[in-house]
Design a protein around this motif. Structure first.
Motif, PDB file in Angstrom:
ATOM      1  N   THR A  16      61.352   8.026  -7.519  1.00 53.77           N
ATOM      2  CA  THR A  16      60.529   7.811  -6.337  1.00 53.77           C
ATOM      3  C   THR A  16      60.817   6.428  -5.774  1.00 53.77           C
TER       4      THR A  16
ATOM      5  N   GLU B  54      57.582  14.732 -10.298  1.00 51.89           N
ATOM      6  CA  GLU B  54      56.541  14.354 -11.253  1.00 51.89           C
ATOM      7  C   GLU B  54      56.930  13.004 -11.856  1.00 51.89           C
ATOM      8  N   GLN B  55      56.087  12.020 -11.667  1.00 54.40           N
ATOM      9  CA  GLN B  55      56.436  10.643 -12.019  1.00 54.40           C
ATOM     10  C   GLN B  55      55.660  10.189 -13.246  1.00 54.40           C
ATOM     11  N   TRP B  56      56.374   9.487 -14.137  1.00 54.30           N
ATOM     12  CA  TRP B  56      55.741   8.884 -15.316  1.00 54.30           C
ATOM     13  C   TRP B  56      55.881   7.379 -15.214  1.00 54.30           C
TER      14      TRP B  56
ATOM     15  N   VAL C 269      54.048   9.560   3.431  1.00 50.97           N
ATOM     16  CA  VAL C 269      54.423  10.158   2.150  1.00 50.97           C
ATOM     17  C   VAL C 269      55.242  11.408   2.418  1.00 50.97           C
TER      18      VAL C 269
ATOM     19  N   ARG D 152      51.444  10.286 -16.657  1.00 51.92           N
ATOM     20  CA  ARG D 152      51.769  10.774 -15.323  1.00 51.92           C
ATOM     21  C   ARG D 152      51.063   9.895 -14.294  1.00 51.92           C
ATOM     22  N   VAL D 153      51.789   9.533 -13.252  1.00 60.01           N
ATOM     23  CA  VAL D 153      51.217   8.699 -12.198  1.00 60.01           C
ATOM     24  C   VAL D 153      51.523   9.317 -10.842  1.00 60.01           C
ATOM     25  N   ASP D 154      50.656   9.028  -9.890  1.00 64.80           N
ATOM     26  CA  ASP D 154      50.828   9.482  -8.510  1.00 64.80           C
ATOM     27  C   ASP D 154      50.973   8.236  -7.653  1.00 64.80           C
TER      28      ASP D 154
ATOM     29  N   PRO E  80      50.325   3.180 -14.875  1.00 65.55           N
ATOM     30  CA  PRO E  80      49.600   3.090 -13.606  1.00 65.55           C
ATOM     31  C   PRO E  80      49.063   1.697 -13.306  1.00 65.55           C
TER      32      PRO E  80
ATOM     33  N   LEU F 165      57.898  14.959  -3.725  1.00 61.24           N
ATOM     34  CA  LEU F 165      57.922  13.866  -4.714  1.00 61.24           C
ATOM     35  C   LEU F 165      58.018  14.452  -6.120  1.00 61.24           C
TER      36      LEU F 165
ATOM     37  N   ALA G 255      51.728   7.877  -4.560  1.00 63.02           N
ATOM     38  CA  ALA G 255      51.079   7.982  -3.255  1.00 63.02           C
ATOM     39  C   ALA G 255      49.602   7.615  -3.356  1.00 63.02           C
ATOM     40  N   THR G 256      48.947   8.063  -4.432  1.00 63.00           N
ATOM     41  CA  THR G 256      47.538   7.716  -4.642  1.00 63.00           C
ATOM     42  C   THR G 256      47.373   6.228  -4.890  1.00 63.00           C
TER      43      THR G 256
END
Length: 372
Positions: free
Chosen positions: A297, A252-254, A246, A218-220, A257, A250, A222-223
């Motif tokens: 995204t 849940e993104q995989w 942002v 899982r990646v964010d 990273p 959004l 925006a972070t």
């Protein structure tokens, strides 16, 4: 259906030495394909082979292989008589790709595989692949350009490292601590530059061979964007130069990273170095049309600089493209594109609302089901 015809159909399911399945269409192959059965008669002659050889498939079918494809080596010797696929050594499996000639015709790259029921059994078919020599010339030119670029990019930092270390070793006591520190910081920066170039070369090799591995989790995004903006500020950029937007919702993104970090770092560095004014980074939910509207995204990095000329937009993601002659290897955006596509996404470049360049990449949510 007689045995020869039946075995020929079995042979025709082999391409490049490996089975491809019984329902494939030889017309979809990127290379020329010629298949002969156990009697040496041609049973397949696809459109690419016809284009490369200038021969009509209808006339080639049913002809002996050496007549349908009368290849000669550079010395003018008849190739099929030399290699004798049906009557030669029983342990041979074919011959690797090499340059051969067609009488009064073009030079082609030819590889062949001899199909046997068991290692020393009789040949029940010959599968021949043909490629234009221009493809190899393009590859060789690309490799030459890569070697020249790497040599050029390595020369300067290595010369600096060698010069400063030699100076410090021979004249250490002549310099004060501040001078020594300046020299060592330069050596460290140039070593980092060499390390980065080597990493780029490894990425290119993996992208070109389809071996780019992604460590999914899982990646964010925006972070990741905010982290890369902070890295630019820590490197000396004014905080007021960046705007991050942002949107809500959004998915849940995989993804990987580290690789997505690399994408954002490259795009931000390009915007800072080659653009001007405010750099705006937008993160928003999207649907990917090239993946049947799958959720994903989108990240857009835009600046207010001169932008990219319309005639150059089709070459931006090619190897060695440089929008600015002031530096860079011209490999960064090529790697960015490879990473985004490895995630199942797409990246584009357009003119920003305020006149600069706007790079936008979209990646699907990349759930575990997508990766498996």
């Amino acid at each position: 259906m007689d045995g020869a015809t039946e075995s020929a159909q079995d042979v025709a399911t082999t391409h490049g030495g490996e089975p491809t399945g019984g329902d494939w269409d030889p017309e979809e192959l990127p290379d020329g394909l010629v298949v002969a059965d156990r009697s040496g008669q041609v049973v397949r002659f696809n459109a690419v082979a016809a284009r490369l050889t200038g021969r009509d498939p209808a006339e080639a079918l049913g002809q002996p292989l050496e007549r349908a494809l009368p290849l000669e080596d550079p010395e003018g010797r008849r190739w099929w008589q030399l290699v004798d696929p049906y009557g030669g050594l029983a342990i041979r499996r074919g011959h690797p790709e090499r340059n051969l000639l067609l009488p009064e015709g073009p030079e082609v790259l030819v590889a062949a595989r001899y199909v046997r029921d068991h290692p020393t059994g009789p040949v029940r078919g010959v599968v021949v692949t043909l490629r234009s020599t221009e493809a190899r010339r393009r590859s060789e030119r690309g490799n030459s350009e890569l070697i020249a670029t790497v040599a050029h990019e390595l020369r300067s930092p290595l010369a600096s490292v060698k010069g400063f270390t030699a100076t410090l070793l021979s004249k250490w006591h002549r310099f004060d601590d501040e001078q020594k520190r300046m020299m060592l910081e330069t050596v460290n920066a140039d070593a980092n530059r060499v390390t980065r170039l080597i990493a780029e070369l490894l990425d290119i090799s993996r992208i070109d061979t389809g071996r780019l591995e992604l460590r999914r989790q899982r990646v964010d995004l925006a972070t990741i964007v905010r982290r890369q903006v902070q890295a630019q500020i820590a490197a000396g950029q004014d905080e007021s130069r960046f705007v991050v937007r942002v949107e809500d919702g959004l998915p849940e993104q995989w993804g990987d990273p580290d690789k997505l970090d690399q994408v954002l770092a490259n795009l931000l560095e390009n915007a800072v170095r080659h653009g001007a004014g405010t750099v705006t980074i937008e993160v928003a939910p999207t649907h990917l049309p090239q993946r049947d509207g799958e959720r994903g995204t989108a990240v857009t990095v835009s600046d207010e600089g001169p932008g990219i000329p319309p005639e150059s937009t089709s070459r931006v993601f090619a190897r060695f493209w440089r929008g600015d002659p002031r530096g860079g290897t011209g490999l960064g955006l090529y790697i960015v594109k490879g990473i985004v596509e490895a995630h199942g996404g797409v990246i584009t470049v357009d003119r920003a609302d305020r006149g600069g360049a706007a790079f936008r990449f979209m990646v699907p949510v990349g759930t575990p089901a997508f990766w498996n």
